[in-house]
Design a protein around this motif. Structure first.
Motif, PDB file in Angstrom:
ATOM      1  N   LYS A   1       0.831  -1.206   0.000  1.00 57.46           N
ATOM      2  CA  LYS A   1       0.000   0.000   0.000  1.00 57.46           C
ATOM      3  C   LYS A   1       0.862   1.250   0.000  1.00 57.46           C
ATOM      4  CE  LYS A   1      -4.125  -1.909   2.144  1.00 57.46           C
ATOM      5  NZ  LYS A   1      -5.036  -1.842   3.277  1.00 57.46           N
ATOM      6  N   ASN A   2       1.912   1.240   0.817  1.00 52.32           N
ATOM      7  CA  ASN A   2       2.828   2.381   0.841  1.00 52.32           C
ATOM      8  C   ASN A   2       3.449   2.591  -0.536  1.00 52.32           C
ATOM      9  OD1 ASN A   2       2.270   2.671   3.532  1.00 52.32           O
ATOM     10  ND2 ASN A   2       4.213   1.840   4.246  1.00 52.32           N
ATOM     11  N   GLN A   3       3.850   1.506  -1.170  1.00 51.78           N
ATOM     12  CA  GLN A   3       4.446   1.585  -2.506  1.00 51.78           C
ATOM     13  C   GLN A   3       3.443   2.172  -3.500  1.00 51.78           C
ATOM     14  OE1 GLN A   3       7.634   0.757  -3.591  1.00 51.78           O
ATOM     15  NE2 GLN A   3       7.019   1.543  -5.576  1.00 51.78           N
ATOM     16  N   SER A   4       2.189   1.768  -3.385  1.00 51.79           N
ATOM     17  CA  SER A   4       1.153   2.263  -4.286  1.00 51.79           C
ATOM     18  C   SER A   4       0.919   3.764  -4.106  1.00 51.79           C
ATOM     19  CB  SER A   4      -0.145   1.497  -4.044  1.00 51.79           C
ATOM     20  OG  SER A   4      -1.168   1.998  -4.835  1.00 51.79           O
ATOM     21  N   TYR A   5       0.779   4.217  -2.849  1.00 54.57           N
ATOM     22  CA  TYR A   5       0.582   5.647  -2.590  1.00 54.57           C
ATOM     23  C   TYR A   5       1.774   6.448  -3.079  1.00 54.57           C
ATOM     24  CZ  TYR A   5      -3.263   4.198   0.449  1.00 54.57           C
ATOM     25  OH  TYR A   5      -4.425   3.663   0.933  1.00 54.57           O
ATOM     26  N   TYR A   6       2.958   5.918  -2.865  1.00 55.58           N
ATOM     27  CA  TYR A   6       4.200   6.574  -3.292  1.00 55.58           C
ATOM     28  C   TYR A   6       4.252   6.699  -4.816  1.00 55.58           C
ATOM     29  CZ  TYR A   6       9.241   6.920  -4.263  1.00 55.58           C
ATOM     30  OH  TYR A   6      10.472   7.287  -4.746  1.00 55.58           O
ATOM     31  N   THR A   7       3.983   5.628  -5.517  1.00 57.85           N
ATOM     32  CA  THR A   7       4.042   5.622  -6.978  1.00 57.85           C
ATOM     33  C   THR A   7       2.995   6.561  -7.571  1.00 57.85           C
ATOM     34  OG1 THR A   7       4.837   3.352  -6.934  1.00 57.85           O
ATOM     35  CG2 THR A   7       3.947   4.141  -9.015  1.00 57.85           C
ATOM     36  N   GLU A   8       1.796   6.523  -7.013  1.00 62.78           N
ATOM     37  CA  GLU A   8       0.733   7.410  -7.494  1.00 62.78           C
ATOM     38  C   GLU A   8       1.104   8.878  -7.296  1.00 62.78           C
ATOM     39  OE1 GLU A   8      -2.804   6.225  -5.461  1.00 62.78           O
ATOM     40  OE2 GLU A   8      -3.011   4.372  -6.610  1.00 62.78           O
ATOM     41  N   LEU A   9       1.674   9.206  -6.143  1.00 60.21           N
ATOM     42  CA  LEU A   9       2.061  10.584  -5.866  1.00 60.21           C
ATOM     43  C   LEU A   9       3.190  11.027  -6.785  1.00 60.21           C
ATOM     44  CD1 LEU A   9       1.908  13.222  -4.346  1.00 60.21           C
ATOM     45  CD2 LEU A   9       3.270  12.174  -2.511  1.00 60.21           C
ATOM     46  N   LEU A  10       4.201  10.193  -6.977  1.00 67.48           N
ATOM     47  CA  LEU A  10       5.301  10.567  -7.866  1.00 67.48           C
ATOM     48  C   LEU A  10       4.803  10.804  -9.289  1.00 67.48           C
ATOM     49  CD1 LEU A  10       8.484   8.497  -6.944  1.00 67.48           C
ATOM     50  CD2 LEU A  10       7.991  10.899  -6.549  1.00 67.48           C
ATOM     51  N   SER A  11       3.938   9.945  -9.776  1.00 70.68           N
ATOM     52  CA  SER A  11       3.384  10.126 -11.123  1.00 70.68           C
ATOM     53  C   SER A  11       2.616  11.443 -11.225  1.00 70.68           C
ATOM     54  CB  SER A  11       2.452   8.975 -11.479  1.00 70.68           C
ATOM     55  OG  SER A  11       3.154   7.778 -11.560  1.00 70.68           O
ATOM     56  N   SER A  12       1.843  11.731 -10.206  1.00 68.98           N
ATOM     57  CA  SER A  12       1.066  12.970 -10.187  1.00 68.98           C
ATOM     58  C   SER A  12       1.978  14.194 -10.153  1.00 68.98           C
ATOM     59  CB  SER A  12       0.132  12.959  -8.982  1.00 68.98           C
ATOM     60  OG  SER A  12      -0.702  14.076  -9.001  1.00 68.98           O
ATOM     61  N   LEU A  13       3.025  14.134  -9.344  1.00 63.03           N
ATOM     62  CA  LEU A  13       3.977  15.248  -9.273  1.00 63.03           C
ATOM     63  C   LEU A  13       4.683  15.448 -10.607  1.00 63.03           C
ATOM     64  CD1 LEU A  13       5.543  14.697  -5.747  1.00 63.03           C
ATOM     65  CD2 LEU A  13       4.187  16.672  -6.493  1.00 63.03           C
ATOM     66  N   GLN A  14       5.048  14.376 -11.260  1.00 60.33           N
ATOM     67  CA  GLN A  14       5.720  14.494 -12.549  1.00 60.33           C
ATOM     68  C   GLN A  14       4.798  15.107 -13.604  1.00 60.33           C
ATOM     69  OE1 GLN A  14       7.118  10.487 -12.924  1.00 60.33           O
ATOM     70  NE2 GLN A  14       8.848  10.840 -11.552  1.00 60.33           N
ATOM     71  N   ARG A  15       3.507  14.760 -13.567  1.00 57.04           N
ATOM     72  CA  ARG A  15       2.542  15.389 -14.469  1.00 57.04           C
ATOM     73  C   ARG A  15       2.400  16.879 -14.151  1.00 57.04           C
ATOM     74  NH1 ARG A  15      -0.091  10.716 -13.625  1.00 57.04           N
ATOM     75  NH2 ARG A  15      -1.544  11.580 -12.123  1.00 57.04           N
ATOM     76  N   ALA A  16       2.400  17.218 -12.859  1.00 55.26           N
ATOM     77  CA  ALA A  16       2.273  18.616 -12.455  1.00 55.26           C
ATOM     78  C   ALA A  16       3.486  19.432 -12.889  1.00 55.26           C
ATOM     79  CB  ALA A  16       2.081  18.707 -10.939  1.00 55.26           C
ATOM     80  N   ILE A  17       4.655  18.839 -12.826  1.00 51.30           N
ATOM     81  CA  ILE A  17       5.863  19.534 -13.286  1.00 51.30           C
ATOM     82  C   ILE A  17       5.782  19.773 -14.794  1.00 51.30           C
ATOM     83  CG2 ILE A  17       8.354  19.233 -13.638  1.00 51.30           C
ATOM     84  CD1 ILE A  17       8.352  17.838 -10.834  1.00 51.30           C
ATOM     85  N   LYS A  18       5.229  18.820 -15.495  1.00 46.97           N
ATOM     86  CA  LYS A  18       5.106  18.935 -16.948  1.00 46.97           C
ATOM     87  C   LYS A  18       3.974  19.895 -17.350  1.00 46.97           C
ATOM     88  CE  LYS A  18       5.052  16.038 -21.061  1.00 46.97           C
ATOM     89  NZ  LYS A  18       5.069  14.666 -21.575  1.00 46.97           N
ATOM     90  N   TYR A  19       2.875  19.904 -16.584  1.00 47.28           N
ATOM     91  CA  TYR A  19       1.708  20.737 -16.891  1.00 47.28           C
ATOM     92  C   TYR A  19       1.305  21.577 -15.674  1.00 47.28           C
ATOM     93  CZ  TYR A  19       1.398  17.187 -20.549  1.00 47.28           C
ATOM     94  OH  TYR A  19       1.685  16.329 -21.578  1.00 47.28           O
TER      95      TYR A  19
END
Length: 80
Positions: free
Chosen positions: A35-53
């Motif tokens: 679960k921790n890995q899932s929350y972490y991966t989801e947050l990193l993906s979201s942050l990377q999208r935010a940096i891009k857009y």
């Protein structure tokens, strides 16, 4: 982050990059849990999208949701 979005209409890329570094560092202190890995991966993906857009409102909403999940739902068995 909220202030930058409300005042400027976009997210601060340097602030998002710093947040990404902090999230990566904090994950090292969490127990190895799927679960921790899932929350972490989801947050990193979201942050990377935010940096891009950084001007996208839906990206801002997604980052805040994923950050809340990571901070509030990550499993911590004990604090020492």
């Amino acid at each position: 982050m909220k202030n930058s979005h409300e005042v400027n209409g976009s997210l601060s890329v340097p602030a998002l990059s710093k947040l990404e570094v902090l999230v990566k560092q904090s994950f090292n202190y969490l127990p190895d849990d799927i679960k921790n890995q899932s929350y972490y991966t989801e947050l990193l993906s979201s942050l990377q999208r935010a940096i891009k857009y950084p001007d996208n409102d839906s990206v801002y909403s997604d980052v805040t949701k994923k950050l809340a999940n990571y901070l509030g739902k990550s499993q911590i068995s004990s604090i020492s």
